[in-house]
Design a protein around this motif. Structure first.
Motif, PDB file in Angstrom:
ATOM      1  N   LEU A 129      50.623 105.408  69.796  1.00  0.00           N
ATOM      2  CA  LEU A 129      51.456 104.705  68.821  1.00  0.00           C
ATOM      3  C   LEU A 129      50.729 104.620  67.484  1.00  0.00           C
ATOM      4  CD1 LEU A 129      52.529 101.582  70.929  1.00  0.00           C
ATOM      5  CD2 LEU A 129      53.578 103.833  70.902  1.00  0.00           C
ATOM      6  N   PHE A 130      51.506 104.711  66.412  1.00  0.00           N
ATOM      7  CA  PHE A 130      50.952 104.473  65.075  1.00  0.00           C
ATOM      8  C   PHE A 130      51.826 103.432  64.396  1.00  0.00           C
ATOM      9  CE2 PHE A 130      50.133 104.971  60.605  1.00  0.00           C
ATOM     10  CZ  PHE A 130      48.789 105.338  60.522  1.00  0.00           C
ATOM     11  N   MET A 168      39.504 105.296  52.403  1.00  0.00           N
ATOM     12  CA  MET A 168      39.257 105.654  53.805  1.00  0.00           C
ATOM     13  C   MET A 168      40.576 105.766  54.577  1.00  0.00           C
ATOM     14  SD  MET A 168      36.021 106.161  54.202  1.00  0.00           S
ATOM     15  CE  MET A 168      36.168 106.885  52.559  1.00  0.00           C
ATOM     16  N   HIS A 169      41.519 104.876  54.251  1.00  0.00           N
ATOM     17  CA  HIS A 169      42.832 104.933  54.894  1.00  0.00           C
ATOM     18  C   HIS A 169      43.511 106.267  54.589  1.00  0.00           C
ATOM     19  CE1 HIS A 169      46.680 103.419  56.504  1.00  0.00           C
ATOM     20  NE2 HIS A 169      47.203 104.149  55.535  1.00  0.00           N
ATOM     21  N   ASN A 170      43.484 106.630  53.314  1.00  0.00           N
ATOM     22  CA  ASN A 170      44.150 107.868  52.906  1.00  0.00           C
ATOM     23  C   ASN A 170      43.467 109.108  53.484  1.00  0.00           C
ATOM     24  OD1 ASN A 170      46.003 106.400  51.418  1.00  0.00           O
ATOM     25  ND2 ASN A 170      44.869 106.592  49.498  1.00  0.00           N
ATOM     26  N   GLN A 171      42.142 109.047  53.601  1.00  0.00           N
ATOM     27  CA  GLN A 171      41.390 110.213  54.065  1.00  0.00           C
ATOM     28  C   GLN A 171      41.381 110.360  55.581  1.00  0.00           C
ATOM     29  OE1 GLN A 171      37.408 110.453  52.510  1.00  0.00           O
ATOM     30  NE2 GLN A 171      36.871 112.254  53.706  1.00  0.00           N
ATOM     31  N   PHE A 172      41.242 109.226  56.303  1.00  0.00           N
ATOM     32  CA  PHE A 172      41.014 109.321  57.745  1.00  0.00           C
ATOM     33  C   PHE A 172      42.117 108.727  58.628  1.00  0.00           C
ATOM     34  CE2 PHE A 172      36.609 109.304  56.015  1.00  0.00           C
ATOM     35  CZ  PHE A 172      36.229 110.566  56.461  1.00  0.00           C
ATOM     36  N   ILE A 173      42.748 107.630  58.182  1.00  0.00           N
ATOM     37  CA  ILE A 173      43.703 106.931  59.048  1.00  0.00           C
ATOM     38  C   ILE A 173      45.111 107.491  58.920  1.00  0.00           C
ATOM     39  CG2 ILE A 173      44.705 104.686  59.639  1.00  0.00           C
ATOM     40  CD1 ILE A 173      42.112 103.408  58.518  1.00  0.00           C
ATOM     41  N   GLU A 174      45.601 107.575  57.700  1.00  0.00           N
ATOM     42  CA  GLU A 174      46.963 108.066  57.474  1.00  0.00           C
ATOM     43  C   GLU A 174      47.205 109.445  58.107  1.00  0.00           C
ATOM     44  OE1 GLU A 174      50.905 107.752  55.957  1.00  0.00           O
ATOM     45  OE2 GLU A 174      49.302 106.256  56.062  1.00  0.00           O
ATOM     46  N   PRO A 175      46.265 110.394  58.001  1.00  0.00           N
ATOM     47  CA  PRO A 175      46.510 111.715  58.599  1.00  0.00           C
ATOM     48  C   PRO A 175      46.677 111.699  60.120  1.00  0.00           C
ATOM     49  CG  PRO A 175      44.754 111.843  56.974  1.00  0.00           C
ATOM     50  CD  PRO A 175      45.030 110.392  57.195  1.00  0.00           C
ATOM     51  N   THR A 176      46.164 110.647  60.802  1.00  0.00           N
ATOM     52  CA  THR A 176      46.266 110.620  62.265  1.00  0.00           C
ATOM     53  C   THR A 176      47.674 110.273  62.734  1.00  0.00           C
ATOM     54  OG1 THR A 176      45.629 108.274  62.546  1.00  0.00           O
ATOM     55  CG2 THR A 176      43.845 109.890  62.413  1.00  0.00           C
ATOM     56  N   LYS A 177      48.524 109.912  61.793  1.00  0.00           N
ATOM     57  CA  LYS A 177      49.914 109.594  62.136  1.00  0.00           C
ATOM     58  C   LYS A 177      50.589 110.773  62.839  1.00  0.00           C
ATOM     59  CE  LYS A 177      52.216 107.748  58.740  1.00  0.00           C
ATOM     60  NZ  LYS A 177      53.102 107.603  57.549  1.00  0.00           N
ATOM     61  N   ARG A 178      50.161 111.983  62.480  1.00  0.00           N
ATOM     62  CA  ARG A 178      50.803 113.174  63.056  1.00  0.00           C
ATOM     63  C   ARG A 178      50.522 113.326  64.551  1.00  0.00           C
ATOM     64  NH1 ARG A 178      46.378 115.324  60.167  1.00  0.00           N
ATOM     65  NH2 ARG A 178      45.018 116.765  61.306  1.00  0.00           N
ATOM     66  N   TYR A 179      49.528 112.622  65.049  1.00  0.00           N
ATOM     67  CA  TYR A 179      49.210 112.714  66.474  1.00  0.00           C
ATOM     68  C   TYR A 179      50.004 111.711  67.321  1.00  0.00           C
ATOM     69  CZ  TYR A 179      45.128 115.266  64.735  1.00  0.00           C
ATOM     70  OH  TYR A 179      44.296 116.150  64.104  1.00  0.00           O
ATOM     71  N   ALA A 180      50.692 110.796  66.657  1.00  0.00           N
ATOM     72  CA  ALA A 180      51.386 109.727  67.383  1.00  0.00           C
ATOM     73  C   ALA A 180      52.638 110.239  68.085  1.00  0.00           C
ATOM     74  CB  ALA A 180      51.753 108.602  66.416  1.00  0.00           C
TER      75      ALA A 180
END
Length: 213
Positions: A129-130, A168-180
């Motif tokens: 989940l994201f 850090m959110h833009n670089q590392f967290i936001e991109p992980t949304k695609r794995y949700a």
């Protein structure tokens, strides 16, 4: 022995409401065999560093976490083995000498900002989940929390957000949304999404014969 536990990952930015979502799912299954593991407990030990070095820690960077230990613990819990969850001391900026014994359960909720960033962790999850919440809402929530609960000043919260948290959110967290598997807008306020999630988990548990009637 029962089939291995299911692992539900709940990711999202700081202040997104991911903790609220995780706790709400936990509450819905309170009479079941369920536990929550917070990625925040697995910040790396910094006892060998000076306090000056520790104060420079970027807690929003993937390298801040001891994912090796976290993965080891998740695998142990999946094998129905107990683990000793670390406790992080935010005052000393390092891991404390305390531990929290955690017994294995049928449902494991793994919650944290960067749990979807590491492929090894993703591979352990049955559901990912994201929690996706607008940046302005997240910064307001963070301000309220840090000023109220952590004794921070408004200026320090804003400075940390603009210099560290947002990039850090833009670089590392936001991109992980695609794995949700599922994206939940507005976190704990989204009752429809949470109810659908709970229904899905019930189905999985019933299929695995883990749900207590």
């Amino acid at each position: 022995m029962a089939q291995k536990p299911i692992v539900i990952g709940v990711a999202g930015g700081s202040g997104s409401g991911k903790t609220t979502v995780a706790k709400e799912i936990y509450r819905q299954f309170a009479n079941q065999s369920i536990l929550i593991i917070e990625q925040d407990a697995y910040y790396k030990d910094q006892s060998e560093k000076s306090m000056e070095e520790r104060l420079k820690t970027n807690y929003d960077h993937p390298l801040a976490f001891d994912n090796d230990l976290l993965i080891q613990h998740i695998k142990s819990l999946q094998a129905y083995e107990s683990v000793e969850k670390p406790v992080y001391d935010y005052t000393a900026h390092t891991r404390s000498d305390k531990i929290i014994p955690v017994d294995a359960k049928d449902v494991i909720i793994l919650e944290g900002i960067l749990i979807l960033e590491d492929e090894r962790l993703r591979d352990l999850m049955d559901i990912k989940l994201f929690v996706d919440t607008d940046a302005d809402v997240r910064i307001i929530r963070r301000m309220v929390r840090d000023i109220r609960d952590r004794g921070r000043t408004l200026e320090s919260v804003i400075d940390q957000y603009t210099s560290v948290v947002r990039p850090m959110h833009n670089q590392f967290i936001e991109p992980t949304k695609r794995y949700a598997d599922i994206i939940i807008p507005e976190g704990g306020q989204n009752r429809v999404a949470i109810d659908l999630m709970v229904t899905k988990i019930k189905t999985i548990l019933e299929d695995k014969a883990l749900l207590k009637k």
